[in-house]
Each structure stands twice: as structure tokens, then as C-alpha cells.
Design an enzyme around this catalytic site. Structure first.
Site, short mmCIF file in Angstrom:
data_model
loop_
_atom_site.label_atom_id
_atom_site.label_comp_id
_atom_site.label_asym_id
_atom_site.label_seq_id
_atom_site.Cartn_x
_atom_site.Cartn_y
_atom_site.Cartn_z
N GLN A 125 0.81 -1.21 0.00
CA GLN A 125 0.00 0.00 0.00
C GLN A 125 0.85 1.27 0.00
O GLN A 125 0.36 2.34 0.36
CB GLN A 125 -0.92 0.02 1.23
CG GLN A 125 -1.92 -1.10 1.29
CD GLN A 125 -2.77 -1.03 2.55
OE1 GLN A 125 -2.41 -0.37 3.53
NE2 GLN A 125 -3.89 -1.73 2.55
N CYS A 126 2.11 1.18 -0.44
CA CYS A 126 3.01 2.32 -0.28
C CYS A 126 2.50 3.57 -0.99
O CYS A 126 2.62 4.69 -0.48
CB CYS A 126 4.41 1.97 -0.77
SG CYS A 126 4.48 1.31 -2.45
N GLY A 127 1.91 3.40 -2.19
CA GLY A 127 1.42 4.56 -2.90
C GLY A 127 0.24 5.21 -2.23
O GLY A 127 0.16 6.44 -2.11
N ALA A 130 1.39 7.00 0.87
CA ALA A 130 1.98 8.30 0.53
C ALA A 130 0.89 9.32 0.21
O ALA A 130 0.98 10.49 0.61
CB ALA A 130 2.94 8.14 -0.65
#
Length: 345
Positions: A125-127, A130
Site C-alpha cells: 500500500q506504499c502509494g 503516501a
């Protein structure tokens, strides 16, 4: 060099391709929302009086709330031992002291920064993490719940389990969920795009950047196999002279200057692109609650070589949403400039 352009996009969403030839396994269900849980009172006793409640904890000793740690006991335990998460200015100063040999002594430095909360990702889920962090600046005071961003991304076909391999899709999601302006930057972070990015950060707006993540979370070059997202909300500029008025020198670090809050300041002259080691991005990403300072050229080079889908992901049997043209078409040389809807810049 492709000049930047603004969203929204009116063209149809390109067809999606599966990134794996293995049998498709449906994505896991979205994580449940974790409401504030109040423990029920213990059963009362008729034979003994209820003991008085314990004294409240001393002010300033409670650890800060870092979202997303409900299932990560090791990180939570480490955070409790580490103490409060520092604000952007203090964290940048910590990095300057820790790595002082990396910063040129022949320059004076100006730090522009905006504070962000930390959010630890769970899964790919990094995007979206961010974007959530950026959303606290774009839709104050607390942005949009991460669960809402994930649900919207899944419903619109941008993701299967939280991954985001398209900067264009990220821009559409940001506009819809946060009600902000989103500008898709193409052609890399160098050349004419460089000044545009730096002016954006000096103005206090967030920048979403895909890059390859190294073991220490810094940008590296792995051909897209370690594709990751970060949000930058500040920049450290090395200049020959600090303009006046509007800046004050840091009392602890001579040669470091900060814009004075509430006062107009003369924008500094941006360092030339050929001036190595004169620009650093202040960034956060979903695997640490601390800020990081990254050399601008290092970020630019990492962003510009995102070409291939990770072989390990392609072989894990899970479903990923990848745009037509793959990682190169969705991420390479692209970034997202976000501004509040009422911003004129």
C-alpha cells in the site's frame, strides 16, 4: 522531454493486464476499520469498594500515534521505546548532524518543510499511504481515511490489493478523493521539470514520487523491481547567499536557515542542475516514521529507470493491476504535483 500536463484525464482508462501468468488468486479482503476501543468496566463487587482509578500519565510521556501499527507489534514496541516522532525541522536537523560530511561546507542551506504524520503500510500500500500522508496537507485537518482511499482505488480498477503502478491513476484518485489539483509530471525530474518541482516544494505543496527502494529506504536503481512510493513535502537548498528578508539562521546549526513563519520571504535562487550535492528532498514513505533527506539527483535517476515488473511479484500468484505498457508506462520518469484546490500556483 515531455512537458508536464494537468489532470483530469478525459481519455478512457487503458486496458489492464495481469502481471502474472500464474492462476489469479482473488485479493484478500480489505482490512477492517479499527475503531477506538473502550475496554468495558470490570464487574462490580458488592463486598468490596471499587478501587480508585490510576493517576493520569505525566504530560509528554505518551508515545505519538502512528497509524497502521495495529498489526505490527514489533514496530509498535520499537516506537514506544523511541519516544515522540520529531517534526520535520527537527528530523532534518538530526540528519544534518548525523551525516554532516555529506553536505557541502561551501554553501549556506535553506530548509523548506511541511509537517506530515507517519503512516506505516500493511502490504503493498506504499502509494496509497503516501497519498494519505499528502492528504493531511490537502484536506486538513486529518485528510481522508486510508480505508476510503483503498476502497475507491479498488472500485475504480486502479488496484487489486493496494498496489499502485500508475501515476496517472494516482492523480485521478487524488483529485476525486481529496478534491485537490493534481498535475502529472512526465519526462523525469531533470531538465525543465527540475525547477518546477523545486518551486512546488518551496511553496509548501506535496510531491508524490515512485522510485526503487534500497534496503535503507533510499532511492536505488533496480530497474523497477523494488518500485516504491514516497511523498516529499520539503527541500534543502544549498545556496551561495541567503536572500533577505524573511529568513533566520538556526541557533544550533550555523549555516542553516529557515523561513520565518508568517513573514513574506524572497524566494532563493535555485541551484543550477549541474551543481552536485546542492539539493536534497525531505521525504517520508510507508516503512518508517522518520523523514529522510535524499540527494535530488539520486531520486531523479531512480525514478527514470523504473522499467520492469518485479520477477518475485510476477511469481507470487497474486493479482496486480498494471497499466498497458507495464511499469515503464505507468511509473517511469513520472511524478505527481498536488496542490489544494484553491491554490493559484
Amino acid at each position: 522531454m515531455i512537458s508536464p500536463w494537468s489532470l483530469p484525464l478525459e481519455t478512457p482508462i487503458p486496458p489492464r493486464t495481469s502481471a502474472s501468468q500464474a492462476p489469479i488468486i482473488p485479493p484478500p479482503p480489505l482490512p477492517p476499520h479499527f475503531p477506538n476501543v473502550a475496554f468495558p468496566p470490570s464487574p462490580s463487587s458488592l463486598q468490596a469498594p471499587i478501587p480508585p482509578p490510576p493517576p493520569p500519565p505525566a504530560m509528554g510521556t505518551a508515545p505519538p500515534h502512528v497509524f497502521g501499527l495495529e498489526k505490527s507489534h514489533l514496530l509498535k514496541e520499537a516506537l514506544e521505546k523511541a519516544g515522540p516522532v520529531p517534526r520535520s525541522r527537527e528530523d532534518a536537523k538530526r540528519l544534518l548532524k548525523l551525516h554532516k560530511d555529506r553536505f557541502r561546507s561551501d554553501l549556506q542551506w535553506i530548509l523548506f518543510c511541511a509537517d506530515l504524520p507517519s503512516l506505516i503500510q500493511e502490504g503493498p500500500q506504499c502509494g496509497l499511504v503516501a497519498l494519505w500522508m499528502a492528504g493531511t496537507l490537502l484536506a486538513p485537518p486529518s485528510g481522508i481515511p486510508l480505508e476510503t482511499l483503498v476502497q475507491m482505488a479498488v472500485e475504480r480498477g486502479y488496484t487489486a490489493q493496494g498496489e499502485m503502478f500508475s501515476v496517472a491513476d494516482m492523480g485521478k484518485l487524488a483529485q476525486e478523493a481529496l478534491g485537490c489539483q493534481a498535475e502529472l509530471l512526465c519526462g523525469g525530474l531533470g531538465g525543465p521539470n527540475r525547477d518546477r518541482v523545486l518551486q512546488h516544494l518551496v511553496a509548501g505543496h506535496p510531491l508524490l514520487i515512485p522510485y526503487d527502494e534500497d534496503f535503507n529506504h533510499e532511492p536505488c536503481r533496480k530497474k523497477g523491481h523494488k518500485a516504491h512510493w514516497a511523498v516529499s513535502t520539503g527541500v534543502l537548498l544549498g545556496v551561495q547567499g541567503v536572500p533577505s528578508p524573511g529568513y533566520a539562521e538556526d541557533p544550533e546549526l550555523p549555516g542553516l536557515f529557515h523561513p520565518l513563519p508568517g513573514m513574506p520571504c524572497v524566494p532563493p535562487s535555485l541551484p543550477d542542475e549541474g551543481s552536485a550535492g546542492a539539493v536534497y528532498l525531505l521525504s517520508k514513505q510507508g516503512k518508517s516514521w522518520h523523514y529522510q533527506l535524499w540527494d535530488y539527483d539520486q531520486v531523479r535517476d531512480s525514478n527514470l529507470q523504473l522499467m520492469d515488473f518485479s520477477p518475485s511479484r510476477a511469481a507470487d500468484g497474486r493479482e496486480y493491476v498494471v497499466p498497458a505498457g507495464g511499469v515503464q508506462a505507468g511509473l517511469c520518469g513520472q511524478a505527481l504535483l498536488l496542490r489544494p484546490q484553491d491554490s493559484s500556483q
